[in-house]
Design an enzyme around this catalytic site. Structure first.
Site, PDB file in Angstrom:
ATOM      1  N   PHE A 155       0.813  -1.220   0.000  1.00  0.00           N
ATOM      2  CA  PHE A 155       0.000   0.000   0.000  1.00  0.00           C
ATOM      3  C   PHE A 155       0.848   1.274   0.000  1.00  0.00           C
ATOM      4  O   PHE A 155       0.332   2.359   0.232  1.00  0.00           O
ATOM      5  CB  PHE A 155      -0.954   0.004   1.200  1.00  0.00           C
ATOM      6  N   ASN A 228      -7.328   0.619  -4.085  1.00  0.00           N
ATOM      7  CA  ASN A 228      -6.961   1.594  -5.113  1.00  0.00           C
ATOM      8  C   ASN A 228      -8.193   2.101  -5.860  1.00  0.00           C
ATOM      9  O   ASN A 228      -8.282   3.292  -6.201  1.00  0.00           O
ATOM     10  CB  ASN A 228      -5.951   0.989  -6.093  1.00  0.00           C
ATOM     11  N   GLY A 277      -3.093   9.792 -12.139  1.00  0.00           N
ATOM     12  CA  GLY A 277      -2.245   9.087 -13.097  1.00  0.00           C
ATOM     13  C   GLY A 277      -1.376   8.102 -12.351  1.00  0.00           C
ATOM     14  O   GLY A 277      -1.706   7.695 -11.231  1.00  0.00           O
ATOM     15  N   CYS A 280      -0.332   2.913 -10.905  1.00  0.00           N
ATOM     16  CA  CYS A 280      -1.212   2.070 -10.081  1.00  0.00           C
ATOM     17  C   CYS A 280      -2.704   2.301 -10.339  1.00  0.00           C
ATOM     18  O   CYS A 280      -3.402   1.395 -10.793  1.00  0.00           O
ATOM     19  CB  CYS A 280      -0.903   2.298  -8.613  1.00  0.00           C
TER      20      CYS A 280
END
Ligand code: UGA
Length: 470
Positions: A155, A228, A277, A280
């Site tokens: 993370f 995410n 952007g 990930c």
């Protein structure tokens, strides 16, 4: 103190902090990378990527980390083998597992002829749900019963990789009880936060321990994508609110402050701008929609998050078009090629996309970035001008578009900027500049969702009057 033998595969943005942090805890660490040039540089103490604090950690720990391209020597004694290789997007959105599969194949081939002591394959790379189970099937087929698989999603954020690695809010490990016991022991200093903080870093005062979350492999794998995707959703949400703000004359930063003060919502990831952007969010949101589609579920919310993000960057170009009354034939500066500050990573960077979009629309584009220009070179069109420094980039520009919130840009002397520019428009694609500082220097400012497109007063009042039956 518990000391183990650890191998980390992949000397990138995740592998480097993982390897160095484990070395900091006293483990014997070997870092493997297939790129000989990279390994040679690492052996000479040169860091392969720009990441704050990486040079300091390398200088302090280089004696304790072995760098190699040889999988055989790296794996034979290792108890824990971390996989931190890239899983980029395939054209259909799925994660490309070529590097991971190659690495797993090599490791298992080596382990077939090594001692039968317990081995733990720790998958840090972001992988589709079911990857650990597939690796387990290969292990079973090879009869390697002493080899277990942990799913240990990462993370950390680029730009604060060491702080995130050493002070994690939570550690997630998917796997069976034997895996959990081994990983818990390995991560004990992190869980208990019992280590001396390296000079130059600060443990967040609120962090006394890190939460260790034990799950199945599949849940851990999905949790990474879900985390995410949720953060990307917050960004797209606030960007849509910003677009509404532009229409109704409200200020998105004020709105974000109000909603973020509700602990159920939280204030982080509510910075509006030209969209997310990086290596990930774009890839992981696409991969999660592909994973969902494969399981016969259409993830409509996530599809919209992706679409909003795509449109958001274009909306900023449209703003510049309106401010300059067309960009064709105009000189425009794009400040920021990295996808965010404090990194040299340009993967899926909005700054690069916008520089190309402006070029296609006929503008003469000059770009600047304090760190990312070398990485951008390979993807930047040759007609885009590269500025050697910020001053040169601003010289003679009719419009300036800020695409990355580097501190250098926040601290610009706008009076000086006004003197060197030929035009006056500063488009703040990250809402990171002080509007007052820009405007008081005699420049024109346009942010995202800063109420800059207030409806004409008469129309707004008339419409309000109708609704209130006045
Ligand atoms: C992200 C996650 O934050 C990490 O937790 C995760 O480990 C990592 O992906 C990963 O999967 O490896 P990262 O891509 O390094 O980390 O960067 P972020 O700080 O999350 O920013 C991503 C993008 O969102 C950047 O372009 C940033 O400018 C943008 N962003 C972020 C916004 O536009 N608004 C915000 O409020 C926050």
């Amino acid at each position: 103190m518990y000391q183990s033998n650890v191998t980390v595969i992949g000397a990138g943005y995740v592998g480097m902090p993982t390897a160095l942090s484990l070395a900091y805890f006293g483990h014997k660490v070997t870092l493997v990378d297939t790129n000989q040039e990279r390994v040679d540089a690492l052996r000479q103490g040169q860091s392969p990527v720009f990441e704050p604090y990486l040079p300091e950690m390398m200088a302090n720990l280089n004696e304790k980390v072995q760098y190699t391209t040889s999988m055989a020597s790296a794996v034979s004694e290792a108890e824990f083998i971390f996989f931190a290789v890239g899983t980029p997007s395939l054209p259909d959105g799925h994660a490309d597992l070529t590097s991971l599969n190659d690495a797993v194949h090599q490791v298992l081939t080596e382990l077939s002829s090594c001692s039968l002591k317990s081995r733990f394959l720790v998958v840090k790379s972001t992988v589709p749900v079911g990857t650990a189970d597939q690796i387990k099937e290969v292990i079973a087929a090879k009869g390697l019963t002493h080899v277990k698989v942990a799913s240990n999603p990462e993370f950390l954020r680029q730009g604060s990789a060491f702080a995130d690695t050493l002070f994690p809010e939570r550690i997630v490990v998917g796997g069976e009880p034997e895996v959990q016991a081994a990983m818990h022991e390995l991560y004990r200093p992190l869980i208990e936060q019992s280590f001396a903080v390296p000079q130059g870093l600060v443990r967040p005062p609120s962090l006394s321990t890190s939460t260790y979350l034990s799950t199945s492999n599949r849940s851990a794998e999905l949790a990474k994508y879900a985390a995410n995707a949720f953060l990307a959703m917050k960004i797209s949400f606030i960007n849509e609110i910003a677009n509404v703000c532009d229409g109704v004359g409200a200020d998105v930063d004020e709105v974000a402050q109000v909603i973020g003060a509700d602990s159920r919502i939280g204030s982080s990831f509510l910075r509006a701008g030209l969209g997310y952007g990086g290596s990930c969010f774009p890839k992981d949101t696409r991969a999660l929609t592909a994973i969902s589609a494969e399981s016969q579920y259409e993830f409509r919310l996530l599809n919209s998050v992706i679409e909003v993000n795509r449109q958001q960057a274009l909306r900023v170009v449209e703003k510049l078009e309106r401010c300059l009354e067309g960009v064709k034939g105009k000189r425009v500066a794009v400040l920021g090629l990295a996808f965010k500050p404090h990194t040299d990573d340009v993967r899926e960077s909005p700054g690069i996309a916008l520089a190309h979009e402006l070029m296609i629309r006929g503008a003469t584009v000059t770009v600047h970035d304090p760190q990312a220009l070398p990485n951008a070179e390979t993807i930047l069109h040759r007609d885009i001008l590269r500025a050697p420094d910020l001053g040169a980039c601003l010289e003679g520009q009719e419009g300036v578009l800020v695409t990355t919130d580097w501190p250098e840009y926040l601290q610009m002397d706008f009076k000086r900027v006004k003197q060197v520019m030929s035009g006056s428009w500063i488009i703040d694609g990250r809402n990171c500049l002080s509007e007052d500082a820009v405007v008081s220097a005699g420049l024109d400012y346009m942010g995202v969702g800063k109420g800059a497109q207030k409806p004409p007063a008469q129309v707004a009042v008339a419409a309000l009057g109708q609704r209130m039956h006045l």
